[in-house]
Structure formats: structure tokens, C-alpha cells
Design an enzyme around this catalytic site. Structure first.
Site, PDB file in Angstrom:
ATOM      1  CE  LYS A   1      33.867  44.714  38.098  1.00  0.00           C
ATOM      2  NZ  LYS A   1      32.708  45.458  37.579  1.00  0.00           N
ATOM      3  CB  THR A   2      29.242  46.085  41.343  1.00  0.00           C
ATOM      4  OG1 THR A   2      29.628  45.396  40.154  1.00  0.00           O
ATOM      5  CG2 THR A   2      28.057  46.987  41.033  1.00  0.00           C
TER       6      THR A   2
ATOM      7  CG  ASP B   1      32.903  48.680  35.906  1.00  0.00           C
ATOM      8  OD1 ASP B   1      33.863  48.149  36.507  1.00  0.00           O
ATOM      9  OD2 ASP B   1      31.796  48.136  35.774  1.00  0.00           O
ATOM     10  CD  GLU B   2      34.479  44.743  33.984  1.00  0.00           C
ATOM     11  OE1 GLU B   2      35.678  44.410  33.938  1.00  0.00           O
ATOM     12  OE2 GLU B   2      33.611  44.048  34.529  1.00  0.00           O
TER      13      GLU B   2
ATOM     14  CD  GLN C   1      38.271  38.959  36.354  1.00  0.00           C
ATOM     15  OE1 GLN C   1      37.190  38.548  35.944  1.00  0.00           O
ATOM     16  NE2 GLN C   1      38.393  39.566  37.529  1.00  0.00           N
TER      17      GLN C   1
ATOM     18  NE  ARG D   1      34.691  34.148  36.294  1.00  0.00           N
ATOM     19  CZ  ARG D   1      34.811  35.368  36.810  1.00  0.00           C
ATOM     20  NH1 ARG D   1      33.747  36.129  36.958  1.00  0.00           N
ATOM     21  NH2 ARG D   1      35.987  35.825  37.198  1.00  0.00           N
TER      22      ARG D   1
END
Length: 733
Positions: free
Chosen positions: A32-33, A219-220, A250, A603
Site C-alpha cells: 500500500k505505502t 490513506d487508511e 481491516q 500479521r
């Protein structure tokens, strides 16, 4: 074009999309980043968009700084001209320059939590309410939640949102709070967002900002609340060049205002939106991703997507059912030791996730016994938590009335209207007379010290507890003393009345502490209060793990988002714990718990372990537990199922026959009740086949005789309840 060579096909499409609304569904571990930073770099270097025309918004200063550094690494110093901020810092930037349009001077002060609590304390004094009898932080939390609601932002009637208290007038405090902030030319953190929304409704201001900013990246996006959603919508309304990045699977922060509908409804808000899903996961092995998908696909409110692993095949998911919570911890720690020895992992490669902070205690104790260093993320270690130190301070003072440190900690905890000036008078009188502070209170007439009603009540409570402790263990148990402290001092009652997220967490920690005392007294039936305090002091050395970075990581699943570990233990996978009982009464609550489980599972990089206990103690009572419904959603071909029984019966230490009998009777009693109630030919978690709905798993069984009801979760996603007598079901092996 060199920028784009390292991108996969989906990332390339997202980065090179230029104009119009864009939704990037970035699955866990999908880069994503990288997509965000490369898209900004591409807009500047390859498309020619001026860097000052781009605004990127994220949720933490750390994330904003990392994003800025990555962009500079890609295109050089020109990347510093991109506006990359958190929502709150962007709001401050806008309000400082344009707030005058709605009456906000540019030199406004920003009040943090401490400042807000100070304002509330002043209001309480003005209303002749003792600030020590009401927790200002609780009032601040409730004010913030109201102000960030849609009703408040849209100017609707917020009366139904105002909580009612017997001891004070919350609506009056709410009104006075805002009057005081206005008089002080101050804004709190909620105001920064809400007032920015109001400002952006000014057409002149909005046009001015839109003439400069042409491209927006959020973002997010799944974590945005109502105000943040509106800020993004207003700013991008001119060009519609809004790109939001997020993952609805998420979205786990509804308790702090996040609204999953913002990302689910993006295509309704922007009908011409392009949607690109990042499917390729670079973190986890294929079995981990498949298992996580089989869990999350049971949510109805989500966008369909399935991740594939760049890493390929790996180890199966291990699902372990332990006979109790101590066995669960023993299994986890033993497995860590084994993997370190056989496969060369180090401590930092492991993390232990749990649903509530209170669960950390048993894992911490097992790690201490094995002399394995650990760190608790997002919380302090169990015995260093405020509520635990408070109760221990009561115990220490009951055992030793010369303990001034404990006396000063407990005299007004919970708040009972004994102020600092009163405490100083007690200390002065004790110093002059050469006695303890307790002597002054307990023998006030001897020392001519006048007691207030609050001090008199405190004296009576403590004297009762001191007398009870002197009879331990002849007539009273350690657990009796602890429970009396919690009840007589109204410690738990004050937390229950507060009814905040923080207070509920503190109650769970106290529950864990009470359970630890039950365990201790059964292992040491003749132990005195002094002996217990001595033993517990040895569990809490201040320098336990200082100076080392190679530590096992412990944290709640809520704190896990954005992190990754080679080996993950997702613990406490039981109904009522995960999913949590507080979230199990609504479909929305269960779906968020399932997303939380998904976050925890994804994770893991190499190995994933899910653990559950068959019995667990809560507030001193033994409870028979059902495995989490999320375990029943896992396909058996991806898992290895195992069980583990504690080597020391239920609790660590020498076996005690009377205690063994007590535990056995408690468990059997629960099992017998369970069988009596259900009297069904089937069992919970059994796989069955329905002629119309296909194969499913029985999640609950209720009733008896002809009224036995089976709740079945089917593989097609439906969950239905049937009367067993009238439902043709076949067991599936």
C-alpha cells in the site's frame, strides 16, 4: 518511467491512474505505502503535476513522515513541497489561514486532553460538584464522541446523544465547556475537524483551496470518521481527483468513530470511480492467506477480494485447544522455545496477540519463569497497570499501616472527596505528633484532629479491612480480602459507573488479578497476606527486560495493525472472548470482531497458531468455554488440530487434591448443565449437512426435548436456526 519498473500489474494500474476518483483496495501486505508514494512521485516526475498541488493525508505523524521520506528518496528534495499531513494537522493548516471566515482567530490555542480535563474541573467546581467525585477524563471522552457524530456536525438535535447521570447535569457541563473554550479562543481536537468541515462549507474559502490543490490522496480510508470523510469530499469536489487507499476488511476502529460505510459507499459517492484491487500479498504464505480469507468471507458488508501469496506455499495453520488458560500459555511458550531451538528463530520473531489487555498476565508469568525477555506494546506490564497497583496498595496498607506510600495512593482512590489540602493536614499532624498518618485518622480524638465525613467513611472502611486481614487464613481467604477491597471501597463500582472504554479495560484487568489470587491461595492454602505480598513483589522487578531489544512482543490485536512478524500466536479464541461478549449482540459487532481476527491472522509471515482454552476462570468462577466461531470457519485441509493439557493440572505448582476435586466438580457441573439443557444428538462445532443449505457447522445448541434449537453456519455464508426435531440433518465426517 524507471519509477514504474518495480511495480506489479495491479500496482502499475493504480500508480498510473491520473484523473478522476480512484479507489485502491489494498489487501494486507500488498504494498500500500509503495503505491501511494510511487503514485505521487509519478504525478510529479512523469505527468508534470506541481508538487504543491498534491495533498496526501494519513493518520499518524510517523506515517506522514515515512511517506515524505520515501517520496524524497524517489524524486529528490522537490518531494518536500508535497502537502503530506495527518487529518488534524491539515485542519490546523486550513483554520490558521482561513478560520476568520467563521469567526476563528488565527492565533487560536489547541487544547489537548489535559487542558480539556482542567476545563471540566473548573466547571465542576463552579457547579459545586466535587471534581474528585467525578472523573473529568470520562466527561471529556463523552464530549468528544458527541462532537464527532453526524448529528452534531450536521447541526441536528443531539439531545438523545447526551448521557444522563444522577450526580451531575451533563448537558449543562457540555454547554459550559464550549462557552469556556470560546472565551479562551481555544479548540480541542474534535473541534479541529468539525470546525474545518464548517469552514469548507464557505464557498469562497473552498474555492480558494481548490484553486491550489488539485490531487488528493487519503490513506487508511476505512478508518475515517464522519468529519474526515466530509473534509476529503469537500476538498476534492472541484476536480474529483481523489484517490483513497484502504481495506474494508481491516476496519477495526468503530469504537473511536471510524465508519466502514465511507469505503464501502465510495462508488456511490463517486459514480465514475475506478476501482483497483491489490491482490498480491508479499508478507504471508499461501495457507495463512487462504485461512484468513475463509474467515473474512463470512462478513456481508465487504467488497469481494482474495489475496494470493507472492511467497507461495508454507506451513499449515496450527489450532490448539488447551484444557485451561494456563495450559494455553504453557503451550505458547513451549512452542516458542522449540522453534527457537529447531529453526533458529529469535525472540523478536514472535508475537502473542490477545483480545483484551487482561490476558497478558498469564503469558507474562510464563515468560518470566522461562527467563525470556518480552515487551508489552500499547500498554504497561500487568502488575504496573494503575488499577493493579491501586489494589496492591490497599493490600500493602492493610498489612502495614506504616506504609505511607500506599496510604497516599489509596486515600482518595477512587475519588471520595479527600483533597490534597486535607492530606497535607494529616501529614503535618502525623509529623508533629511523631506517629503515622493512619494513627491520626484512627485515633483522631486523641490527637484532636477533626475528621470530615469522607475521612470518617475512609477510616471505617479501612478498619474493617484491617480487622478481616488479621483473621487470614483462619477465617478469611486472601480472595475474600481482595473482593472486600473492591466492594467496600467502591473501586469496581466507580469503574462500572464510568462505563468508558478505559474503565471496561480496567475492570477486565482487575478480573485477571482476582483470578490470580484464587490461583495463589489454592496453591498456598495457609498463605498470609504478608506472604502473598512478598511473593508478588518478586514478580514485578522494575528492571525486568531493560537494555535488550531481542524480546517477545505482546499486544492486543487492535495494536497489531500495520505490523508483521514471522510467527504469530492468536490466543483466547473462544466465544465471549474473541469474538468479545460486548460485540456479540449485533451483526455489526460480530463483523468487526471478524475483521479484527483477519487483521491478527494476516500479521503472520511464516507460521500462524490459533489457541483456545476449554475452561477459563473469570471473577473467581470456572467457566466452560466454546471455541470461537472463527475457528469453525477455517477449512480443515489448511489446519492441523491439536490439544494440550497442562502438566500441572490447572495452575502451575504442586498438585492439591482438594483443589483438583473442586476444579473437576466445577467443570463437570458446567458440562452436565450443558448436556441437560441441550439433550441433543449433535455437538457444538460438529459438521452437518442440510438438504437445502448444504454443509455447515453447528455454532450453538439450546433448549431441551422437542424444543432443542440448532444454530448452523453454512459454507455459503448463511447462518440459520432450526428446531432439531423437524430438521433432517446428516452428520458429515
Amino acid at each position: 518511467m524507471d519509477l514504474l519498473q518495480k511495480l506489479n500489474e495491479e500496482q502499475y494500474k493504480a500508480v498510473t491512474h491520473i484523473d478522476g476518483p480512484l479507489l485502491i483496495l489494498a489487501g494486507a501486505g500488498s504494498g500500500k505505502t509503495r503505491v501511494i508514494t510511487y503514485r505521487i512521485a509519478h504525478l510529479i516526475k512523469n505527468v508534470g503535476v506541481p508538487p504543491f498541488a498534491i495533498v496526501a493525508v494519513t493518520f499518524t505523524n510517523k506515517a506522514a513522515e515515512e511517506m515524505q521520506n520515501r517520496i524524497k528518496a524517489l524524486i529528490g528534495p522537490i518531494g518536500e513541497s508535497v502537502m503530506i499531513k495527518t487529518f488534524h494537522s491539515l485542519a490546523v493548516y486550513i483554520l490558521r489561514r482561513h478560520g476568520e471566515a467563521i469567526g476563528i482567530p488565527s492565533n487560536f490555542t489547541i487544547y489537548d486532553d489535559h487542558d480539556q480535563e482542567s476545563v471540566i474541573k473548573d466547571i465542576l467546581r463552579d457547579m459545586h460538584i466535587d471534581p474528585k467525585a467525578v472523573k473529568p477524563s470520562m466527561i471529556v471522552e463523552k464530549i468528544s464522541r458527541i462532537k464527532e457524530s453526524n448529528h452534531y456536525i450536521e447541526g441536528g438535535d443531539i439531545t438523545p446523544l447526551l448521557p444522563k447521570f444522577h450526580s451531575f447535569n451533563f448537558p449543562e457541563i457540555f454547554t459550559q465547556y464550549h462557552e469556556k473554550l470560546k472565551a479562551a479562543n481555544a479548540l480541542d481536537f474534535s473541534d479541529l475537524l468539525v470546525r474545518t468541515v464548517q469552514l469548507l462549507r464557505n464557498k469562497d474559502v473552498l474555492h480558494m483551496l481548490q484553486s491550489r490543490w488539485k490531487y488528493f490522496m487519503i490513506d487508511e480510508y476505512q478508518d475515517t470518521n464522519v468529519a474526515q470523510y466530509l473534509i476529503a469530499k469537500y476538498l476534492s469536489s472541484g476536480t474529483k481527483n481523489i484517490c483513497v487507499v484502504g481495506d474494508d476488511d481491516q476496519s477495526i476502529y468503530s469504537w473511536r468513530g471510524a465508519d466502514i460505510r465511507n469505503i464501502l459507499n465510495f462508488e456511490k459517492d463517486y459514480p465514475n470511480a475506478t476501482v483497483i484491487t491489490l491482490h498480491r500479498n508479499y508478507r504471508s504464505t499461501e495457507p495463512i492467506l487462504k485461512a484468513a480469507w475463509h474467515v473474512i468471507k463470512n462478513n456481508y458488508k465487504r467488497k469481494d477480494k482474495k489475496l494470493t501469496s507472492h511467497r507461495g506455499d508454507g506451513e499449515p495453520i496450527i489450532v490448539c485447544t488447551a484444557n485451561n488458560e494456563y495450559a494455553e500459555a504453557e503451550y505458547v511458550i513451549n512452542t516458542i522455545v522449540m522453534l527457537k531451538h529447531k529453526e533458529g528463530y529469535t525472540n523478536r520473531d514472535f508475537t502473542i496477540f490477545y483480545r483484551t489487555n487482561a490476558q497478558s498476565r498469564i503469558f507474562e508469568e510464563h515468560l518470566r519463569k522461562k527467563n525470556i525477555p518480552y515487551v508489552v506494546i500499547g500498554s504497561v506490564k500487568f502488575y504496573e497497570r494503575k488499577e493493579i497497583k491501586d489494589i496492591i496498595a490497599y493490600m500493602r496498607f492493610i498489612a502495614n499501616q506504616h506504609d505511607t506510600v500506599s496510604f497516599l495512593r489509596i486515600i482518595n482512590t477512587p475519588a471520595r472527596g479527600i483533597g490534597a489540602s486535607t492530606v497535607e493536614k494529616i501529614r503535618d499532624a502525623a509529623y508533629i505528633s511523631g506517629v503515622t498518618e493512619w494513627d491520626i485518622i484512627a485515633n483522631s480524638q486523641t490527637y484532636s484532629f477533626k475528621l470530615s465525613p469522607a475521612l470518617t467513611a475512609f477510616k471505617d472502611i479501612m478498619q474493617k479491612l484491617i480487622d478481616k486481614a488479621k483473621e487470614t487464613p483462619q477465617h478469611y481467604k486472601l480472595s475474600d480480602i481482595c473482593i472486600s477491597i473492591l466492594h467496600d471501597t467502591q473501586y469496581t463500582k466507580s469503574l462500572e459507573e464510568e462505563n468508558s472504554i478505559e474503565s471496561r479495560g480496567r475492570l477486565e484487568n482487575i478480573d485477571a488479578f482476582v483470578n490470580s489470587i484464587f490461583e495463589y491461595e489454592h496453591l498456598h492454602p495457609q498463605a498470609t497476606l504478608d506472604e502473598f505480598l512478598q511473593d508478588i513483589s518478586l514478580l514485578t522487578p522494575a528492571d525486568e527486560t531493560n537494555g535488550t531489544q531481542d524480546t517477545i512482543t505482546l499486544m492486543t490485536v487492535h495494536n497489531a495493525k500495520g505490523l508483521e512478524f514471522p510467527v504469530v500466536f492468536l490466543t483466547g479464541m473462544e466465544e465471549g472472548l474473541f469474538p468479545h461478549a460486548n460485540s456479540s449482540d449485533t451483526e455489526e459487532g460480530i463483523e468487526e470482531e471478524r475483521r479484527l481476527c483477519y487483521v491478527g491472522m494476516t500479521r503472520a509471515k511464516d507460521r500462524l497458531f490459533l489457541t483456545a482454552a476449554e475452561i477459563r476462570r473469570s471473577w473467581g468462577s470456572i467457566h466452560y468455554k466454546e471455541a470461537s466461531r472463527f475457528i469453525s470457519e477455517l477449512p480443515s485441509q489448511l489446519c492441523q488440530f491439536t490439544s494440550f493439557n497442562s502438566s500441572y493440572d490447572l495452575w502451575d505448582g504442586p498438585q492439591d487434591s482438594s483443589f483438583d476435586k473442586f476444579i473437576a466438580e466445577s467443570v463437570n457441573k458446567n458440562k452436565n448443565i450443558r448436556n441437560e439443557i441441550t439433550s441433543s444428538q449433535f455437538k457444538v462445532h460438529q459438521r452437518v449437512k442440510h438438504p437445502s443449505f448444504g454443509i455447515g457447522v453447528i455454532t450453538t445448541i439450546q433448549g431441551q426435548g422437542d424444543n432443542v434449537k440448532l444454530t448452523i453456519q453454512f459454507l455459503n455464508g448463511f447462518t440459520k436456526t432450526f428446531l432439531e426435531r423437524y430438521t433432517p440433518l446428516e452428520p458429515v465426517t
